[in-house]
Design an enzyme around this catalytic site. Structure first.
Site, PDB file in Angstrom:
ATOM      1  N   HIS A   1      -6.300   8.017  -9.168  1.00 20.66           N
ATOM      2  CA  HIS A   1      -6.594   8.405  -7.919  1.00 20.66           C
ATOM      3  C   HIS A   1      -8.346   8.505  -7.721  1.00 20.66           C
ATOM      4  O   HIS A   1      -8.615   9.832  -8.463  1.00 20.66           O
ATOM      5  CB  HIS A   1      -5.659   9.556  -7.184  1.00 20.66           C
ATOM      6  CG  HIS A   1      -6.534   9.022  -5.317  1.00 20.66           C
ATOM      7  ND1 HIS A   1      -5.048   8.331  -3.993  1.00 20.66           N
ATOM      8  CD2 HIS A   1      -7.810   9.155  -5.106  1.00 20.66           C
ATOM      9  CE1 HIS A   1      -6.030   8.393  -2.957  1.00 20.66           C
ATOM     10  NE2 HIS A   1      -7.352   8.480  -3.606  1.00 20.66           N
TER      11      HIS A   1
ATOM     12  N   HIS B   1     -12.273   8.181  -6.141  1.00 17.74           N
ATOM     13  CA  HIS B   1     -13.559   7.308  -5.440  1.00 17.74           C
ATOM     14  C   HIS B   1     -14.654   6.836  -6.257  1.00 17.74           C
ATOM     15  O   HIS B   1     -15.214   8.572  -6.503  1.00 17.74           O
ATOM     16  CB  HIS B   1     -13.814   7.743  -3.640  1.00 17.74           C
ATOM     17  CG  HIS B   1     -11.632   7.960  -3.167  1.00 17.74           C
ATOM     18  ND1 HIS B   1     -11.646   7.440  -2.457  1.00 17.74           N
ATOM     19  CD2 HIS B   1     -10.751   8.565  -3.423  1.00 17.74           C
ATOM     20  CE1 HIS B   1     -10.190   6.837  -1.645  1.00 17.74           C
ATOM     21  NE2 HIS B   1     -10.484   7.867  -2.335  1.00 17.74           N
TER      22      HIS B   1
ATOM     23  N   LYS C   1      -3.458  -0.456  -2.958  1.00 11.89           N
ATOM     24  CA  LYS C   1      -3.094   0.844  -2.258  1.00 11.89           C
ATOM     25  C   LYS C   1      -3.204   0.137  -0.865  1.00 11.89           C
ATOM     26  O   LYS C   1      -3.771  -0.323  -0.400  1.00 11.89           O
ATOM     27  CB  LYS C   1      -4.963   1.011  -2.324  1.00 11.89           C
ATOM     28  CG  LYS C   1      -5.191   2.217  -1.491  1.00 11.89           C
ATOM     29  CD  LYS C   1      -4.408   3.561  -1.884  1.00 11.89           C
ATOM     30  CE  LYS C   1      -4.890   4.238  -1.401  1.00 11.89           C
ATOM     31  NZ  LYS C   1      -5.039   5.824  -1.239  1.00 11.89           N
TER      32      LYS C   1
ATOM     33  N   HIS D   1      -1.809   5.766   1.321  1.00 13.48           N
ATOM     34  CA  HIS D   1      -2.083   6.863   1.750  1.00 13.48           C
ATOM     35  C   HIS D   1      -1.084   7.095   2.638  1.00 13.48           C
ATOM     36  O   HIS D   1      -0.843   6.725   3.695  1.00 13.48           O
ATOM     37  CB  HIS D   1      -2.951   6.694   2.678  1.00 13.48           C
ATOM     38  CG  HIS D   1      -3.979   8.270   2.823  1.00 13.48           C
ATOM     39  ND1 HIS D   1      -4.945   8.412   2.413  1.00 13.48           N
ATOM     40  CD2 HIS D   1      -3.541   8.179   4.094  1.00 13.48           C
ATOM     41  CE1 HIS D   1      -5.146   9.605   3.472  1.00 13.48           C
ATOM     42  NE2 HIS D   1      -4.216   9.479   4.174  1.00 13.48           N
TER      43      HIS D   1
ATOM     44  N   HIS E   1      -2.589  11.983  -3.150  1.00 13.25           N
ATOM     45  CA  HIS E   1      -2.433  13.070  -2.842  1.00 13.25           C
ATOM     46  C   HIS E   1      -1.610  13.541  -2.052  1.00 13.25           C
ATOM     47  O   HIS E   1      -1.455  14.378  -0.843  1.00 13.25           O
ATOM     48  CB  HIS E   1      -3.605  12.880  -2.095  1.00 13.25           C
ATOM     49  CG  HIS E   1      -3.945  11.766  -1.096  1.00 13.25           C
ATOM     50  ND1 HIS E   1      -2.985  11.317  -0.261  1.00 13.25           N
ATOM     51  CD2 HIS E   1      -5.175  10.737  -1.576  1.00 13.25           C
ATOM     52  CE1 HIS E   1      -3.754  10.101   0.074  1.00 13.25           C
ATOM     53  NE2 HIS E   1      -4.839  10.227  -0.586  1.00 13.25           N
TER      54      HIS E   1
ATOM     55  N   ASP F   1      -8.544  12.376  -6.950  1.00  7.56           N
ATOM     56  CA  ASP F   1      -8.701  11.860  -5.252  1.00  7.56           C
ATOM     57  C   ASP F   1     -10.755  12.099  -5.243  1.00  7.56           C
ATOM     58  O   ASP F   1     -10.956  12.606  -3.946  1.00  7.56           O
ATOM     59  CB  ASP F   1      -8.091  12.405  -3.925  1.00  7.56           C
ATOM     60  CG  ASP F   1      -7.754  11.958  -2.541  1.00  7.56           C
ATOM     61  OD1 ASP F   1      -8.990  10.671  -3.247  1.00  7.56           O
ATOM     62  OD2 ASP F   1      -8.345  12.700  -1.801  1.00  7.56           O
TER      63      ASP F   1
HETATM   64  C1  NCD Z   1     -10.758   9.935   1.251  1.00  7.23           C
HETATM   65  C2  NCD Z   1     -12.101   9.169   0.609  1.00  7.23           C
HETATM   66  O1  NCD Z   1     -13.596  10.001   0.863  1.00  7.23           O
HETATM   67  O2  NCD Z   1     -12.133   8.166   0.635  1.00  7.23           O
HETATM   68  N1  NCD Z   1     -11.212  10.939   1.387  1.00  7.23           N
HETATM   69  C3  NCD Z   1     -10.077  12.116   1.341  1.00  7.23           C
HETATM   70  O3  NCD Z   1      -9.998  13.276   2.251  1.00  7.23           O
HETATM   71  N2  NCD Z   1      -9.788  12.214   0.733  1.00  7.23           N
HETATM   72  C4  NCD Z   1     -10.241   8.874   1.004  1.00  7.23           C
HETATM   73  C5  NCD Z   1      -8.702   9.053   0.985  1.00  7.23           C
HETATM   74  O4  NCD Z   1      -7.859   9.523   0.075  1.00  7.23           O
HETATM   75  O5  NCD Z   1      -7.707   9.634   2.011  1.00  7.23           O
HETATM   76 ZN    ZN Z   2      -8.930   9.397  -1.787  1.00  8.73          ZN
END
Ligand code: NCD
Ligand code: ZN
Length: 347
Positions: free
Chosen positions: A14, A16, A100, A137, A175, A248
């Site tokens: 996971h 970003h 997702k 999510h 998460h 995450d």
């Molecule tokens: C994530 C993001 O910033 O893209 N933020 C987060 O608080 N975890 C998105 C997500 O996974 O919820």
């Molecule tokens: Zn995330």
């Protein structure tokens, strides 16, 4: 002698990394520690169709350090209008690894997420048929539901019914943040697996709110109680195959984190595997790190583990406070930035 541990190269299930300058600034940290990562599709606009995922994958590969063997695994952002044929084509061509689900308005860049759960049933049925995982999510975004209960209510209202309606659908609750969710995932394995972040393992809501508001600890799902944190540590270090690594890591420019409405997400990839090692060492469970970080995830996805290895050693270093980002985004602050990090990758 310095304590050290050699494990198969981990994967991040996971992640970003954003796009443009932020992608260039953040992806090398992941490529250093991880063999593969599930790349989140919540760009603006989101990655919804095969051709956008292919183009995004090209930009990821171009942002890798020379010689890197890191492999990005792409995902499809689910909306009320997602076409099952598009999802299937992307999966069959090896572009989409998973779909997702963001409930609309649950988190960063989720406005285009799902608002009518009836509309996505044909997509879920198709995914069940072709063996494609759904990543969730898992939070119910209903103003009547307390933000600390969103995960529990999502499990009751959405996830439990889906496991019954689509018994062959492979699911990942992303998460994990609560004891209720830990107990649920155990009861629903192996159909349901779950990722756990380094910061949900390390922080409780008193850390976040108890001694001044720490906007850098704001994420979705929000950090919960010490009891929840302990249940997450117990789950991650248990060796149970349904729990696996997902950082995450979610970089934001400083100005967005410190805005009147602050952005949710913690940028942890510069210290991620090192922080997990610390949690496992403190729990006396270093022997369980490889399962959590490198074996359980691939098994859930039906992929082979990595052949390469990494060695972690108990030898402290200081995490950078921030990472510079070219252009108007300027910089992203790092989770545990400036702290002494107990473990490092030695090879
Ligand atoms: C994530 C993001 O910033 O893209 N933020 C987060 O608080 N975890 C998105 C997500 O996974 O919820
Ligand atoms: Zn995330």
């Amino acid at each position: 002698m310095t304590e050290c541990i050699k494990i198969r190269k981990p994967d991040d299930w996971h992640l970003h990394v954003r796009d443009g300058a932020m992608l260039k600034a953040s992806l090398p940290f992941t490529a250093r520690s991880f063999g593969r990562a599930i790349i989140m599709p919540n760009l603006v606009p989101p990655v919804r169709v095969v051709k956008d995922a292919e183009a995004y994958r090209e930009r990821l590969l171009a942002a890798l350090p020379a010689g890197s063997t890191f492999k990005p695994l792409m995902t499809c952002y689910l909306t009320d209008d997602t076409d099952p044929d598009e999802v299937e084509a992307g999966f069959r061509h090896g572009v989409f690894t998973a779909v997702k689900l963001y409930p609309a308005n649950a988190t960063t860049n989720s406005a285009a997420g799902v608002s009518d759960y009836n509309k996505i049933r044909p997509v879920l049925a198709r995914m069940e048929k072709i063996g494609m995982p759904l990543l969730m999510h898992g939070e119910e975004v209903d103003p009547e539901v307390d933000v600390f209960d969103r995960e529990e209510v999502f499990i009751e209202r959405r996830l439990i019914p889906w496991t019954r309606e689509f018994p062959g659908l492979k699911l990942v609750l992303e998460h994990l943040s609560s004891k209720v969710a830990v107990d649920y995932v155990r009861s629903a394995a192996p159909q349901v697996g779950a990722t756990i972040t380094p910061y949900h393992l390390a922080l409780n809501r008193t850390d976040w709110l108890g001694f001044g508001l720490r906007p850098y600890m704001y994420c979705m799902p929000v950090i919960k109680t010490e009891r929840d944190r302990r249940a997450l540590v117990e789950a991650a270090t248990s060796g149970d195959a349904c729990f696996f690594l997902g950082t995450d890591s979610a970089p934001h420019p400083v100005a967005k984190k410190l805005n009147v409405i602050g952005a949710a997400g913690l940028f942890n990839s510069p210290v991620a595997i090192e922080s997990y090692a610390k949690i496992f060492a403190d729990a006396g469970a270093l022997d369980k790190l490889e399962g959590f970080a490198s074996l359980n995830g691939p098994r859930h996805y039906g992929l082979p583990p990595n052949d390469e290895t990494i060695t972690l050693e108990a030898s402290p270093w200081t995490a950078p406070e921030e990472v510079r980002v070219d252009g108007p985004e300027e910089r992203a602050l790092v989770y545990r930035g400036g702290e002494s990090i107990e473990w490092r990758i030695s090879s």
